[in-house]
Structures are given as C-alpha cells and as structure tokens.
Design an enzyme around this catalytic site. Sequence first.
Site, short mmCIF file in Angstrom:
data_model
loop_
_atom_site.label_atom_id
_atom_site.label_comp_id
_atom_site.label_asym_id
_atom_site.label_seq_id
_atom_site.Cartn_x
_atom_site.Cartn_y
_atom_site.Cartn_z
N SER A 217 -6.81 2.65 6.72
CA SER A 217 -6.42 2.92 5.44
C SER A 217 -5.77 4.66 5.85
O SER A 217 -4.29 4.75 5.77
CB SER A 217 -7.30 2.66 4.13
OG SER A 217 -7.26 1.55 4.29
N THR B 96 -3.44 -6.84 17.12
CA THR B 96 -3.44 -7.90 16.71
C THR B 96 -2.65 -8.11 18.08
O THR B 96 -1.70 -7.28 18.65
CB THR B 96 -2.06 -8.31 15.89
OG1 THR B 96 -3.29 -8.57 15.13
CG2 THR B 96 -1.74 -9.67 15.43
N SER C 86 10.89 3.16 1.87
CA SER C 86 9.42 3.42 1.79
C SER C 86 8.96 2.52 0.31
O SER C 86 7.96 2.33 0.37
CB SER C 86 8.59 4.49 1.93
OG SER C 86 9.54 5.31 3.21
N ASP D 1 8.55 1.31 7.15
CA ASP D 1 9.71 1.12 6.23
C ASP D 1 10.16 -0.55 6.73
O ASP D 1 10.51 -1.43 6.08
CB ASP D 1 10.15 2.30 6.65
CG ASP D 1 9.73 3.95 5.78
OD1 ASP D 1 8.83 3.22 5.12
OD2 ASP D 1 10.72 4.14 5.79
N THR E 278 -3.22 -2.00 2.70
CA THR E 278 -3.81 -3.08 2.26
C THR E 278 -3.40 -2.85 0.85
O THR E 278 -2.46 -1.93 0.61
CB THR E 278 -5.05 -2.36 2.04
OG1 THR E 278 -5.53 -1.26 1.71
CG2 THR E 278 -6.35 -2.57 3.68
N GLU F 202 -0.86 -3.64 8.01
CA GLU F 202 -0.30 -2.77 7.69
C GLU F 202 0.09 -1.97 6.67
O GLU F 202 1.11 -1.25 5.55
CB GLU F 202 1.18 -4.09 8.04
CG GLU F 202 1.96 -4.20 8.90
CD GLU F 202 1.43 -2.97 10.37
OE1 GLU F 202 0.74 -2.85 11.08
OE2 GLU F 202 3.18 -2.45 9.75
C1 LIG Z 1 -6.75 -9.72 11.64
C2 LIG Z 1 -6.26 -8.50 11.84
C3 LIG Z 1 -5.85 -8.15 12.08
C4 LIG Z 1 -4.97 -6.37 12.42
N1 LIG Z 1 -4.13 -6.14 13.10
C5 LIG Z 1 -4.06 -4.81 13.47
C6 LIG Z 1 -2.87 -4.31 14.54
O1 LIG Z 1 -2.05 -4.92 15.06
N2 LIG Z 1 -2.74 -2.88 14.20
C7 LIG Z 1 -3.39 -2.52 13.73
O2 LIG Z 1 -3.64 -0.61 14.30
N3 LIG Z 1 -4.41 -2.72 13.24
C8 LIG Z 1 -4.32 -3.98 12.76
N4 LIG Z 1 -5.38 -4.15 11.55
C9 LIG Z 1 -5.97 -3.14 10.68
C10 LIG Z 1 -6.14 -3.55 9.35
O3 LIG Z 1 -4.20 -2.63 9.73
C11 LIG Z 1 -6.84 -2.46 8.77
O4 LIG Z 1 -7.43 -3.20 8.47
C12 LIG Z 1 -6.31 -1.47 7.36
O5 LIG Z 1 -5.60 -0.67 7.40
C13 LIG Z 1 -7.05 -1.41 6.00
O6 LIG Z 1 -8.34 -0.66 7.09
P1 LIG Z 1 -9.94 -0.46 7.06
O7 LIG Z 1 -10.77 -2.33 7.83
O8 LIG Z 1 -10.44 0.76 8.05
O9 LIG Z 1 -10.54 -0.74 6.11
P2 LIG Z 1 -10.82 1.21 5.05
O10 LIG Z 1 -9.98 2.02 5.37
O11 LIG Z 1 -11.63 0.84 5.38
O12 LIG Z 1 -10.77 0.27 3.45
C14 LIG Z 1 -11.83 -0.45 3.20
C15 LIG Z 1 -10.97 -0.89 1.90
O13 LIG Z 1 -10.72 0.25 1.28
C16 LIG Z 1 -10.25 0.28 0.22
N5 LIG Z 1 -9.13 1.75 0.50
C17 LIG Z 1 -9.72 2.10 1.45
N6 LIG Z 1 -8.81 3.49 0.43
C18 LIG Z 1 -8.44 3.64 -0.46
C19 LIG Z 1 -7.86 4.55 -1.33
N7 LIG Z 1 -7.63 5.87 -1.54
N8 LIG Z 1 -8.09 3.95 -3.12
C20 LIG Z 1 -8.17 2.66 -3.16
N9 LIG Z 1 -8.58 2.40 -2.45
C21 LIG Z 1 -8.80 2.70 -1.22
C22 LIG Z 1 -8.82 -0.18 0.99
O14 LIG Z 1 -7.80 -1.28 0.36
C23 LIG Z 1 -9.99 -1.86 1.63
O15 LIG Z 1 -9.95 -2.05 0.78
C24 LIG Z 1 -5.93 -5.54 11.71
C25 LIG Z 1 -6.89 -5.65 11.01
C26 LIG Z 1 -7.45 -7.70 11.27
C27 LIG Z 1 -9.25 -8.11 10.49
#
Ligand SMILES: Cc1cc2nc3c(=O)[nH]c(=O)nc-3n(C[C@H](O)[C@H](O)[C@H](O)COP(=O)(O)OP(=O)(O)OC[C@H]3O[C@@H](n4cnc5c(N)ncnc54)[C@H](O)[C@@H]3O)c2cc1C
Length: 401
Positions: free
Chosen positions: A140, A166, A328, A252, A380, A378
């Site tokens: 994130s 992906t 945005s 965006d 959460t 993109e």
């Molecule tokens: C099938 C799949 C395809 C993907 N494809 C791509 C891709 O093509 N390119 C790419 O770069 N990434 C990709 N991702 C990664 C995806 O973008 C990340 O999983 C996502 O951004 C969340 O990051 P994280 O998994 O590290 O979770 P974390 O950032 O560790 O978050 C874990 C949880 O905590 C919450 N959280 C985090 N920070 C905060 C905050 N400040 N306040 C409140 N809640 C918070 C999040 O919402 C989440 O619920 C993919 C993921 C999956 C599962």
Amino acid sequence: MINLEIPKKAQTLVNQAYQAAAEVFRPISRKYDRAEHSYPAELDMLAALLDGLNSSGEGGAGAAGVRRREDDTKGNRNGGNLSTVLGAIEMCWGDVALLLSMPRQGLGNAAIASVANDEQLQRFAGVWAAMAITEPGCGSDSAAITATATLDGDEYVLNGEKIFVTAGQRADAVVVWATLDKSKGRAAIKSFVVEKGTPGFEVVRLEHKLGIRASDTAVLRFENCRVPKENLLGTPEIDTSKGFAGVMQTFDNTRPLVAAMAIGVARAALEETGRLLAEAGVTVDYDRPANTQHAAAAAFLQLEADYEAAYLLTLESAWMADNRKPNSLQASMAKAKAGRSVVDITLRCVELAGTLGYTEELLLEKWSRDAKILDIFEGTQQIQQLIVARRLLGKTSAELK
Ligand SMILES: Cc1cc2nc3c(=O)[nH]c(=O)nc-3n(C[C@H](O)[C@H](O)[C@H](O)COP(=O)(O)OP(=O)(O)OC[C@H]3O[C@@H](n4cnc5c(N)ncnc54)[C@H](O)[C@@H]3O)c2cc1C
C-alpha cells in the site's frame, strides 16, 4: 455540464467488446479458471482484433489505458478514457482474468500511456507491459519502495524484487518502479521499462490464487539488470516539490479502469441472479418500495443501486480524465465504491442463488472469487478511503496516515 450518456461514437466499440466477451471469453472462462497457469491461446486472435480496434480510434476495449491529450481544450469531450472504461466493463462482464491476460493490454501499458514521452510511446508501441510496484516489504505504501536504479554511463542498473506482478511472466516487458535515491523520498521513485530477456531479469515463480486464476501473477527478481537510460519513463529529474506526481499520474488512469473491471463482473453476477430470480417466480418491481416486495427482490434492488452508483462514479472519473480535469479524488472514489460493491454484489448473488450459486454449474462462485482482487490491487479499499479523506479534508499524506 457532465453528460454521462454513452457517447454514440463509443457504441460500436461497446458492441464489439460485448460480442468478444460473450463469444470468446465466456465459453473458455471455466476452462482457464481450472487450468491455472496455462496460457489461454484463444486470446491471440482476439488480441490482434483489439489492436485493430485500438489503432482505429481513441482508447479501446482493453486495459491499456490512454494518453491525456493537451490539445483542443474546448467543449465537452467523450474520449479515450471513457471508451476504454466502457470497453473494459463489457470485456470483464465476459471474464476479468482473461482481460488481464490479453496480450498488449497490461497495466504497464496504461503506465506507459500515462507518463511516457512521445519517443518512448512510439518505441514501446505494440509491447505488452506488466506493472511491478509491489515488493515483499512494500504494498500500500508505494513510497517505501526499496528497488534501486543507479545510473552507470548510459544505463540504469536495477536491483530488487517485485511480487504479485499481473502478467509478469507472459508480458514482453515490465514497468518497474524503483528509487534513484532513497534519501530523497518519494520524488526519487521513477518507473523503468525492462524488456524480457534483459540479463539480470528473472521470473522466479508464479502464485496460486483464490480468483483471477487465468491471469498469471509472478515474482520477479532484478539483479544488476541494465536498461538503457532512455527507458526511464518521464523525467529523470528528482523534483521534491512535486513529490510523487509523476508516477502517481498512472493511478489516475488505472483506477477508473480497475473500477470498470469491477463493474463488469458485478453486472455479470446481477444479470445471472436476475435470471434465476425470474425463473423462481420472483418479480423485481421498480415502481414499488423495496420493503413491500419479496425479500430477494428487495435485496436485488439494493445491489443494483450499489452497482449504479459505482458505474456513475467510474464514468465520471473517466470523463474528467478526458476533459483534463484533475480526477485523483474521483478515481479513488470510483475504485473504492466499485471494489467494495463487486465483492458485496457477487457474494450476495451466490447467496440469493442458494446451493446453485455455490456450485461450478454456474459462474457465480467464480465471479465471487474473482471480485476480491478488484478491491485490492491498484490500491486497496482502505487506501482509497484514505486518499478520499485526505483530499476532502485538505490533509497531506504526512498529516493523515
Ligand atoms: C492477484 C494479485 C495481482 C496483483 N497485481 C499487481 C501488479 O500487477 N503490480 C503490482 O505492483 N502489484 C500487484 N498486486 C499487489 C497489490 O497491489 C497489493 O497487494 C496491494 O497494493 C496491497 O499491498 P500489500 O498486499 O502489501 O498489503 P499491505 O499494504 O501490507 O496492507 C495490508 C492491509 O492493511 C491495509 N492498510 C495498509 N495501510 C493502511 C493504512 N494506512 N490505513 C488503513 N489500512 C491500511 C490494507 O488496505 C490491507 O487491507 C497484486 C496483488 C494480487 C493479490
């Protein structure tokens, strides 16, 4: 004034995308959900067709995004962003994982369309590009990226690991986010196009997943991987006053697109459930209050209201991009609403369909599995809400975390 009717010029594209979704995606949807990691070869011909569609006008039915135009600032424009969003809705009504597997329609293509200069846009035309932001220690909070890019002569040397990419195995290239100088914070994060076969670039493994199983999701490693310095997208300058502006511009464009994917899946589930309810003799009456109707009809009306709200927010954010208005806030609103709604809608549709909804006889159970990722990648649900809150309250990312 915002006019959210489907523009006439997008109608042909919408019809063609719908046909492709119905005739190509739907028939193979279950097959590739089961055959995780096998390449859907049926897509090659469709991809060639999409290339034609995309080159014939602005935007297309894929996920490749569009470039913002600086010219003709007058009047109301229904352009490429709106068309792309409308096309993606139709395709994802067919199958979202297959759209994510379409050659040359990667999220990296949307990044290239958003931030590349004209020379790069030409050089990378026809390249299928994935997008690699996420790392083992950074999701994130994309400002925490640790992959590095060091200028050495005419080349950048990339080092780091990217996860959950992906189309990371199938694409021809990957747009990799890396920092030029960790001490300079988020302004030093830039994106680089790394082509397959570049020494030092390795696909480590593929993930097994809950949903979108037809789409490959890869772990990538970059070890002293050298790319021409011209592969840095946008400007190499580190402008701390602009912060993250360059790379964030990508979101965006891509967030409305992911919201559109969610809308397509939600519509598929609603249509199927509407059909099942009608078969069961449940009438949904739009002229009577929900609380005077069959409980299933009342639930269905609520789901349709969520769907409609998500749909309108998504069109609004795409329309704003077409009309060069900063979007945005609206892009995050659309992504938040559509991401949450598709999860609610598909799960509730499984429930409304009873045991049938839970079996592989229908695609409802698949759509409920496919839906969750649309509320994750993109940015959460929680991150979108954070962005919306910051924008509405006028707080910086340091003030509201
Ligand atoms: C099938 C799949 C395809 C993907 N494809 C791509 C891709 O093509 N390119 C790419 O770069 N990434 C990709 N991702 C990664 C995806 O973008 C990340 O999983 C996502 O951004 C969340 O990051 P994280 O998994 O590290 O979770 P974390 O950032 O560790 O978050 C874990 C949880 O905590 C919450 N959280 C985090 N920070 C905060 C905050 N400040 N306040 C409140 N809640 C918070 C999040 O919402 C989440 O619920 C993919 C993921 C999956 C599962």
